[in-house]
Design a protein around this motif. Structure first.
Motif, PDB file in Angstrom:
ATOM      1  N   GLN A 179       0.832  -1.199   0.000  1.00  0.00           N
ATOM      2  CA  GLN A 179       0.000   0.000   0.000  1.00  0.00           C
ATOM      3  C   GLN A 179       0.873   1.259   0.000  1.00  0.00           C
ATOM      4  O   GLN A 179       0.593   2.210  -0.735  1.00  0.00           O
ATOM      5  CB  GLN A 179      -0.909   0.010   1.230  1.00  0.00           C
ATOM      6  N   VAL A 180       1.925   1.255   0.796  1.00  0.00           N
ATOM      7  CA  VAL A 180       2.832   2.404   0.865  1.00  0.00           C
ATOM      8  C   VAL A 180       3.450   2.675  -0.500  1.00  0.00           C
ATOM      9  O   VAL A 180       3.493   3.810  -0.972  1.00  0.00           O
ATOM     10  CB  VAL A 180       3.924   2.165   1.931  1.00  0.00           C
ATOM     11  N   ARG A 181       3.935   1.628  -1.178  1.00  0.00           N
ATOM     12  CA  ARG A 181       4.538   1.816  -2.510  1.00  0.00           C
ATOM     13  C   ARG A 181       3.494   2.232  -3.538  1.00  0.00           C
ATOM     14  O   ARG A 181       3.760   3.051  -4.420  1.00  0.00           O
ATOM     15  CB  ARG A 181       5.230   0.525  -2.953  1.00  0.00           C
ATOM     16  N   ALA A 182       2.279   1.673  -3.419  1.00  0.00           N
ATOM     17  CA  ALA A 182       1.227   2.016  -4.378  1.00  0.00           C
ATOM     18  C   ALA A 182       0.810   3.477  -4.256  1.00  0.00           C
ATOM     19  O   ALA A 182       0.481   4.127  -5.253  1.00  0.00           O
ATOM     20  CB  ALA A 182       0.015   1.116  -4.173  1.00  0.00           C
ATOM     21  N   MET A 183       0.840   4.009  -3.058  1.00  0.00           N
ATOM     22  CA  MET A 183       0.378   5.383  -2.830  1.00  0.00           C
ATOM     23  C   MET A 183       1.490   6.420  -2.963  1.00  0.00           C
ATOM     24  O   MET A 183       1.248   7.617  -2.767  1.00  0.00           O
ATOM     25  CB  MET A 183      -0.256   5.492  -1.441  1.00  0.00           C
ATOM     26  N   ALA A 184       2.702   5.985  -3.243  1.00  0.00           N
ATOM     27  CA  ALA A 184       3.831   6.921  -3.371  1.00  0.00           C
ATOM     28  C   ALA A 184       4.073   7.254  -4.834  1.00  0.00           C
ATOM     29  O   ALA A 184       4.172   6.350  -5.662  1.00  0.00           O
ATOM     30  CB  ALA A 184       5.095   6.315  -2.754  1.00  0.00           C
ATOM     31  N   PRO A 185       4.155   8.540  -5.208  1.00  0.00           N
ATOM     32  CA  PRO A 185       4.168   9.686  -4.305  1.00  0.00           C
ATOM     33  C   PRO A 185       2.790  10.265  -3.992  1.00  0.00           C
ATOM     34  O   PRO A 185       2.678  11.132  -3.123  1.00  0.00           O
ATOM     35  CB  PRO A 185       4.987  10.708  -5.083  1.00  0.00           C
TER      36      PRO A 185
END
Length: 301
Positions: A220-226
Motif C-alpha cells: 500500500q505504501v509503494r502504491a500510494m507513493a508519491p
C-alpha cells in the motif's frame, strides 16, 4: 503519419515527444484544460500542453468532445491515426472512427488485467509480479479494444511513481514501433473473462489499517507513493509514510516496538524508512525521530 495526439499528464509526455522526434506530422494536440494548482490556485496548463507548446504544436483544450461541432473540427484534420495516452475524456464514436486507422491507446497495464483509471496503483497494491503497457485499438467500451502490442517489466520493490516513469518511456517506444509496423500487426481480442477493473484511487484508501499484514501495508505504501501518500496518525497528527521495509517482530497492531519506530501489524511488523509530517519536507526515519521522539509502546492509528 498524420497524427492527432491526445493526452494530459506527465505519463503522456514521452509518447508525444517520441512521435514528434520520429518525424511524424502532429496535426494537433488535444489535452485537458488548465486546472487550478499550487497555493495560489492559479490555472496551470497540463504537462502535455507545456510539451506541445515547447515543440510549437497546435494545442486544443475542449471541455468535451460530445458536440457535433467539436467532432467535425476533429474529423476535419483528416488524420491517419489518433494516439491517446491518459487523455481523461471519453471519446465518442464519431471521434473514434474519424482517423483512417482509428484511435490507438497507450494503456499502463497488460490488458485485460487492470482496465480503468488507476492500473499502476492497483497492480502494485495487488502484489502483481509484473506489469507493462499495452497498445490497444480503442472502441466504445472501457479499455476493451483489441491489442496490437505489449511490453512487460517486473514490479519488484518499485513505487507507483517509479513505475509511472518507466512505463511512460516503455509505452512511448512501443507506440513508435507499433506505428512503424501498423500494417503488419494482427490485433488480438481481449479475454473479458480475465478482465479486472482498476478503479480510481479514493483518498480514503490511503489511510493505513495496521490490522492488515505488514506485506499488505508495505505494498500500500509503494502504491500510494508519491500520491496521494499512505498515512497514519501519531499523537493526533497525520504522518505520511513514503517508504518502509518489512521487519521482525509482532504485537498489538499499531504498537511501536522499538526505538527504530518499528510498528506491529496484524501479521508481522513494518519499519518506516521515509516519512513526512504535515507542512514539512519528507525525511529519513532518523531525522524524523530527532524532530519527534517516539517511545516504544506508543500506539499509532
Amino acid at each position: 503519419m498524420r497524427i492527432i495526439f491526445m493526452g494530459t499528464p506527465d505519463f503522456a509526455v514521452p509518447t508525444l515527444a517520441a512521435l514528434h522526434d520520429a518525424a511524424h506530422e502532429i496535426l494537433a494536440v488535444y489535452t485537458q484544460p488548465p486546472r487550478p494548482a499550487g497555493r495560489g490556485k492559479k490555472l496551470q496548463p497540463s504537462a502535455v500542453q507545456r510539451e506541445a507548446e515547447i515543440r510549437h504544436l497546435e494545442v486544443r483544450i475542449p471541455v468535451s468532445l460530445k458536440s457535433a461541432e467539436e467532432q467535425a473540427r476533429f474529423a476535419a484534420l483528416e488524420a491517419d491515426v489518433a494516439v491517446v495516452a491518459a487523455y481523461g475524456l471519453i471519446l465518442p464514436r464519431p471521434v473514434l472512427e474519424a482517423p483512417r486507422h482509428g484511435c490507438l491507446n497507450v494503456h499502463a497495464s497488460i490488458l485485460p488485467r487492470w482496465r480503468g483509471a488507476a492500473p499502476i496503483h492497483r497492480a502494485v497494491m495487488a502484489g502483481d509480479p509484473t506489469t507493462g503497457v499495452t497498445i490497444m485499438q480503442m472502441e466504445a467500451g472501457l479499455d476493451t479494444g483489441p491489442m496490437l502490442a505489449t511490453a512487460r517489466t517486473p514490479i519488484e520493490d518499485k513505487t507507483t511513481g517509479v513505475l509511472t516513469t518507466e512505463l511512460a518511456e516503455l509505452g512511448a517506444q512501443l507506440m513508435v514501433g507499433t506505428l512503424t509496423d501498423l500494417g503488419l500487426l494482427h490485433a488480438v481480442a481481449q479475454d473479458d473473462a480475465e478482465a479486472t477493473y482498476a478503479a480510481k484511487i479514493d483518498k480514503a484508501e490511503a489511510r493505513i489499517d495496521w490490522s492488515q499484514s505488514a506485506q499488505q501495508i508495505e505494498r500500500q505504501v509503494r502504491a500510494m507513493a508519491p500520491f496521494p501518500g499512505a498515512w497514519f496518525e501519531l499523537d493526533g497528527e497525520r504522518v505520511k509514510l513514503l517508504s518502509a521495509e518489512l521487519a521482525e517482530g509482532g504485537g498489538d497492531a499499531g504498537t511501536v516496538l522499538d526505538d527504530a519506530l518499528t510498528i506491529a501489524c496484524g501479521d508481522g511488523a513494518l519499519r518506516p524508512l521515509m516519512l513526512q509530517r504535515a507542512g514539512r519536507p519528507a525525511m529519513e526515519r532518523a531525522a524524523f525521530l530527532r524532530g519527534k521522539a517516539v517511545k516504544p509502546g506508543t500506539q499509532v492509528r
